[in-house]
Design a protein around this motif. Structure first.
Motif, PDB file in Angstrom:
ATOM      1  N   ALA A 163       0.902  -1.164  -0.014  1.00  0.00           N
ATOM      2  CA  ALA A 163      -0.094   0.174  -0.001  1.00  0.00           C
ATOM      3  C   ALA A 163       0.813   1.278   0.124  1.00  0.00           C
ATOM      4  O   ALA A 163       1.964   1.260   0.500  1.00  0.00           O
ATOM      5  N   ALA A 164       0.475   2.351  -0.573  1.00  0.00           N
ATOM      6  CA  ALA A 164       1.071   3.522  -0.595  1.00  0.00           C
ATOM      7  C   ALA A 164       0.052   4.607  -0.163  1.00  0.00           C
ATOM      8  O   ALA A 164      -1.146   4.658  -0.332  1.00  0.00           O
ATOM      9  N   ILE A 165       0.580   5.800   0.187  1.00  0.00           N
ATOM     10  CA  ILE A 165      -0.168   7.013   0.787  1.00  0.00           C
ATOM     11  C   ILE A 165       0.611   8.272   0.321  1.00  0.00           C
ATOM     12  O   ILE A 165       1.952   8.323   0.555  1.00  0.00           O
ATOM     13  N   GLY A 166       0.072   9.160  -0.393  1.00  0.00           N
ATOM     14  CA  GLY A 166       0.598  10.156  -0.827  1.00  0.00           C
ATOM     15  C   GLY A 166       0.534  11.417   0.361  1.00  0.00           C
ATOM     16  O   GLY A 166       0.137  11.220   1.075  1.00  0.00           O
ATOM     17  N   ARG A 167       1.217  12.426  -0.324  1.00  0.00           N
ATOM     18  CA  ARG A 167       1.264  13.776   0.755  1.00  0.00           C
ATOM     19  C   ARG A 167       0.016  14.340   1.244  1.00  0.00           C
ATOM     20  O   ARG A 167      -0.389  14.871   2.300  1.00  0.00           O
ATOM     21  N   ILE A 168      -1.090  14.322   0.374  1.00  0.00           N
ATOM     22  CA  ILE A 168      -2.317  14.665   0.484  1.00  0.00           C
ATOM     23  C   ILE A 168      -3.536  13.632   0.925  1.00  0.00           C
ATOM     24  O   ILE A 168      -4.301  13.798   0.830  1.00  0.00           O
ATOM     25  N   GLY A 169      -3.041  12.356   1.144  1.00  0.00           N
ATOM     26  CA  GLY A 169      -3.750  11.134   1.383  1.00  0.00           C
ATOM     27  C   GLY A 169      -4.230  10.415   0.441  1.00  0.00           C
ATOM     28  O   GLY A 169      -5.187   9.423   0.815  1.00  0.00           O
ATOM     29  N   SER A 206      -4.222  -7.822  -3.733  1.00  0.00           N
ATOM     30  CA  SER A 206      -4.236  -8.925  -2.933  1.00  0.00           C
ATOM     31  C   SER A 206      -4.833  -8.405  -1.595  1.00  0.00           C
ATOM     32  O   SER A 206      -5.131  -9.072  -0.578  1.00  0.00           O
ATOM     33  N   VAL A 207      -4.667  -7.299  -1.178  1.00  0.00           N
ATOM     34  CA  VAL A 207      -4.901  -6.601   0.236  1.00  0.00           C
ATOM     35  C   VAL A 207      -6.217  -5.672   0.024  1.00  0.00           C
ATOM     36  O   VAL A 207      -6.733  -5.258   1.428  1.00  0.00           O
ATOM     37  N   LYS A 208      -6.740  -5.390  -0.939  1.00  0.00           N
ATOM     38  CA  LYS A 208      -7.952  -4.305  -0.971  1.00  0.00           C
ATOM     39  C   LYS A 208      -9.220  -4.831  -0.315  1.00  0.00           C
ATOM     40  O   LYS A 208      -9.309  -6.017  -0.466  1.00  0.00           O
ATOM     41  N   GLY A 209      -9.547  -4.095   0.617  1.00  0.00           N
ATOM     42  CA  GLY A 209     -10.585  -4.361   1.313  1.00  0.00           C
ATOM     43  C   GLY A 209     -10.380  -5.078   2.829  1.00  0.00           C
ATOM     44  O   GLY A 209     -11.190  -5.129   3.604  1.00  0.00           O
ATOM     45  N   ARG A 210      -9.240  -5.263   3.019  1.00  0.00           N
ATOM     46  CA  ARG A 210      -8.382  -5.971   4.061  1.00  0.00           C
ATOM     47  C   ARG A 210      -7.679  -4.904   4.887  1.00  0.00           C
ATOM     48  O   ARG A 210      -7.491  -4.785   6.050  1.00  0.00           O
ATOM     49  N   ASN A 214      -6.725  -6.139   8.501  1.00  0.00           N
ATOM     50  CA  ASN A 214      -7.794  -7.108   9.272  1.00  0.00           C
ATOM     51  C   ASN A 214      -7.875  -8.200   8.081  1.00  0.00           C
ATOM     52  O   ASN A 214      -7.161  -8.444   6.946  1.00  0.00           O
ATOM     53  N   SER A 215      -8.570  -9.365   8.708  1.00  0.00           N
ATOM     54  CA  SER A 215      -8.899 -10.644   7.995  1.00  0.00           C
ATOM     55  C   SER A 215      -7.475 -11.020   7.393  1.00  0.00           C
ATOM     56  O   SER A 215      -7.539 -11.594   6.261  1.00  0.00           O
ATOM     57  N   LEU A 216      -6.639 -11.286   8.322  1.00  0.00           N
ATOM     58  CA  LEU A 216      -5.252 -11.784   7.721  1.00  0.00           C
ATOM     59  C   LEU A 216      -5.397 -13.198   7.416  1.00  0.00           C
ATOM     60  O   LEU A 216      -5.905 -14.180   7.781  1.00  0.00           O
ATOM     61  N   LYS A 217      -4.582 -13.606   6.307  1.00  0.00           N
ATOM     62  CA  LYS A 217      -4.549 -14.942   5.839  1.00  0.00           C
ATOM     63  C   LYS A 217      -3.094 -15.350   6.163  1.00  0.00           C
ATOM     64  O   LYS A 217      -2.167 -14.607   6.044  1.00  0.00           O
TER      65      LYS A 217
END
Length: 122
Positions: free
Chosen positions: A49-55, A62-66, A83-86
């Motif tokens: 996952a990544a997050i930019g400077r403005i969010g 594979s991790v979307k929604g979790r 969440n919902s780790l596999k």
């Protein structure tokens, strides 16, 4: 120059949750895009996952929604709520920072932490 320290990893049963933190040094944290990557034994490093400077956020399919990435610039910290780790989420999770790039390619990031181990048992 940013120094990154991850925490929050551990052993959890499948279906459970963990929250990873990545604390950054320096007063310019807000200018960095932040990413989480993971690497399992014998496998290549992969984007999580990544997050930019403005969010703005981006996730691996594979991790979307979790998983949810967030940042608190007042605390110089980025988080990864998992969440919902596999069992297939088992890996060494590392955070990374970059002043100019926001995306999923690990080689574009400039600064890296040492990682925190996440192990999910079945």
């Amino acid at each position: 120059q940013a120094q990154l320290v991850e925490s929050g990893g551990g052993l959890v049963q499948a279906g459970g949750s963990l929250r990873l933190s990545c604390a950054a040094s320096g007063r310019t944290f807000g200018t960095y895009a932040m990413g989480w990557f993971r690497q399992a034994p014998g496998k290549e490093r992969e984007f999580v996952a990544a997050i930019g400077r403005i969010g703005t956020t981006d996730y691996a399919d594979s991790v979307k929604g979790r998983f949810t990435i967030s940042r608190d610039d007042a605390k110089n910290t980025v988080y990864l709520q998992m969440n919902s780790l596999k069992p297939e989420d088992t890996a060494l999770y590392s955070c990374a920072a970059d002043s100019a790039y926001f995306g999923s390619m690990w080689f574009e990031y400039d600064y890296w932490g040492r990682g925190t181990q996440v192990t999910v048992s079945s």
